[in-house]
Scaffold this active site. Structure first.
Site, PDB file in Angstrom:
ATOM      1  N   ASP A 137       0.984  -1.269   0.106  1.00  0.00           N
ATOM      2  CA  ASP A 137      -0.192  -0.160   0.246  1.00  0.00           C
ATOM      3  C   ASP A 137       1.277   0.683   0.177  1.00  0.00           C
ATOM      4  OD1 ASP A 137      -2.012  -1.690   0.244  1.00  0.00           O
ATOM      5  OD2 ASP A 137      -2.292  -1.398   2.739  1.00  0.00           O
ATOM      6  N   HIS A 269      -5.928  -9.304  -5.344  1.00  0.00           N
ATOM      7  CA  HIS A 269      -5.013 -10.263  -4.855  1.00  0.00           C
ATOM      8  C   HIS A 269      -3.936 -10.359  -5.900  1.00  0.00           C
ATOM      9  CE1 HIS A 269      -7.822 -10.133  -0.996  1.00  0.00           C
ATOM     10  NE2 HIS A 269      -6.379 -10.753  -0.655  1.00  0.00           N
TER      11      HIS A 269
HETATM   12  O1  F6P Z   1      -2.696  -4.128   3.170  1.00  0.00           O
HETATM   13  C1  F6P Z   1      -2.895  -5.078   2.375  1.00  0.00           C
HETATM   14  C2  F6P Z   1      -3.481  -5.301   1.489  1.00  0.00           C
HETATM   15  O2  F6P Z   1      -3.335  -5.878   0.409  1.00  0.00           O
HETATM   16  C3  F6P Z   1      -4.682  -3.713   0.717  1.00  0.00           C
HETATM   17  O3  F6P Z   1      -3.790  -3.196  -0.230  1.00  0.00           O
HETATM   18  C4  F6P Z   1      -5.623  -5.330   1.010  1.00  0.00           C
HETATM   19  O4  F6P Z   1      -7.150  -3.436   0.988  1.00  0.00           O
HETATM   20  C5  F6P Z   1      -6.032  -5.665   2.081  1.00  0.00           C
HETATM   21  O5  F6P Z   1      -4.956  -6.489   2.345  1.00  0.00           O
HETATM   22  C6  F6P Z   1      -6.643  -6.872   1.555  1.00  0.00           C
HETATM   23  O6  F6P Z   1      -6.382  -8.016   2.758  1.00  0.00           O
HETATM   24  P1  F6P Z   1      -7.329  -9.291   3.039  1.00  0.00           P
HETATM   25  O7  F6P Z   1      -5.802 -10.086   2.170  1.00  0.00           O
HETATM   26  O8  F6P Z   1      -7.151  -9.820   4.117  1.00  0.00           O
HETATM   27  O9  F6P Z   1      -8.046  -9.728   1.964  1.00  0.00           O
END
Ligand code: F6P
Length: 360
Positions: A137, A269
């Site tokens: 981020d 992701h």
């Molecule tokens: O903080 C990293 C991050 O990839 C963010 O960009 C995103 O909002 C969040 O984590 C997603 O989290 P999770 O993998 O728990 O869905």
């Protein structure tokens, strides 16, 4: 110090494995053993560790698997967002587990929440902690970048290039959503790199109506000029769903462009995985080495920062790396998110300049 521990916490980011490799090798070269806590703070609380160094030929050497995974995304020792570590009771438990194993210092690789945990542990128990910024981020204060940001940007660029191929074939507009939680950094930086027509960021504070009007405007102008691809990058932090945004724009433009087709792509992701780039591997190695050195020199409750523009850090052997107290880092991190940091104001000003140029 004879033994230190390291953990990866929060959302994983490419470069974490390269950083673990560097921590283990740099520590081993100084005769120091490294334990990796499994799944972040959860492993500390439940006393689950993996040895990242071994006794070898009368000395200490890094686990050979780190050579294998060092160039891969994810993290060998797992990651987690630990709700329990937010409670003092469990931080005390973690402290006792570390002491019982003879661990004298802890390196925490992660983002805002993970660094907060390292700060609280140091403050409450006196245990020596050292943070390394790891988050795609790029929302951590005092550091120009974090592990994973460069790789994530390269992934976005590659995806947008592919989307552009098919967009031009069909003369279509696309809105591509990229990760980043509340931070618009990935959207902002990638929009410039792929010559998008616009970047939509939470930090700009636009209403849903303004977002629809802006996308409609670049679509209108782009196709009127004969463009075959109109591309808008939207940050995850914007509350309006990407599919709704696209639908609303199509509806708003139905009368003037009846056949208009806009597609929504949420990269999700995909942006967080993949082999780290040269830059992420290099920064990971250098931050990892300096973090070990900082602990061995008695440093604690700090983060090692890459090319900081914030004054007041402690110089290290690496001219690109300074050490900052974690309370300073966490305050600056909050200011980045709420927009009061001069760094964020500078980024937004640059983005404003780019906004006029992007659609040309
Ligand atoms: O903080 C990293 C991050 O990839 C963010 O960009 C995103 O909002 C969040 O984590 C997603 O989290 P999770 O993998 O728990 O869905």
């Amino acid at each position: 110090m004879k033994t230190i521990a390291v953990l990866t916490s929060g959302g994983d980011s490419p470069g974490m494995n390269a950083c673990l490799r560097a921590v283990a090798k740099f520590a081993a070269a100084r005769g120091v053993h490294v334990l990796g806590a499994l799944e972040g703070y959860e492993g500390l609380i439940d006393d689950r560790f993996r040895e990242l160094t071994r006794v070898s030929g009368g000395g200490v050497a890094a686990d050979l698997e780190l050579d294998v995974v060092g160039g891969m995304g994810g993290t060998l020792i797992g990651s987690a967002r630990s709700a329990r570590f937010r409670e003092a009771l469990f931080r005390q438990k973690a402290f006792e587990n570390l002491k019982a194993r003879g661990v004298e210092g802890l390196i925490v690789i992660g983002g805002n929440g993970s660094l907060t945990g390292a700060h609280l542990l140091a403050q409450e128990t006196g245990f020596k902690t050292m943070g390394i910024p790891g988050s795609i981020d790029n929302d951590i204060g005092c550091t120009a970048t974090c592990l994973g940001v460069d790789t994530a940007l390269n992934t976005i660029v590659e995806a947008c290039d592919k989307i552009s191929d098919t967009a031009r074939a069909h003369r279509r507009a696309f809105v591509v959503e990229v990760m980043g939680r509340d931070s618009g950094y990935l959207a902002m930086a990638s929009a410039v790199a792929v010559a998008a027509d616009a970047a939509l960021l939470r930090e700009q504070g636009k209403t849903d109506e303004q977002l629809v009007a802006e996308v409609a405007n670049v679509v209108r102008k782009g196709f009127a000029r004969g463009k075959r691809r109109v591309l808008v990058i939207k940050a995850e932090g914007i509350g309006m769903a990407t599919t709704k945004l696209v639908k609303d724009v199509e509806q708003a433009m139905h009368a003037e462009l009846p056949g208009l087709e806009i597609r929504a792509t949420v990269l999700g992701h995909v942006v967080r995985g993949g082999n780290p780039t040269y830059q992420d591997r290099s920064i990971a190695g250098r931050l990892g080495a300096v973090a070990v050195q900082a602990l061995l020199e008695g440093g604690t409750d700090e983060m090692v920062a890459w090319q900081s523009r914030v004054p007041g850090g402690t110089a290290t052997l690496d001219p690109f790396i300074h050490r900052f107290k974690l309370d300073v880092v966490l305050k600056e991190t909050a200011a980045l998110i709420d927009g009061t940091s001069p760094v964020m104001q500078g980024r937004l000003k640059l983005m404003q300049m780019a906004a006029d140029v992007l659609p040309l």
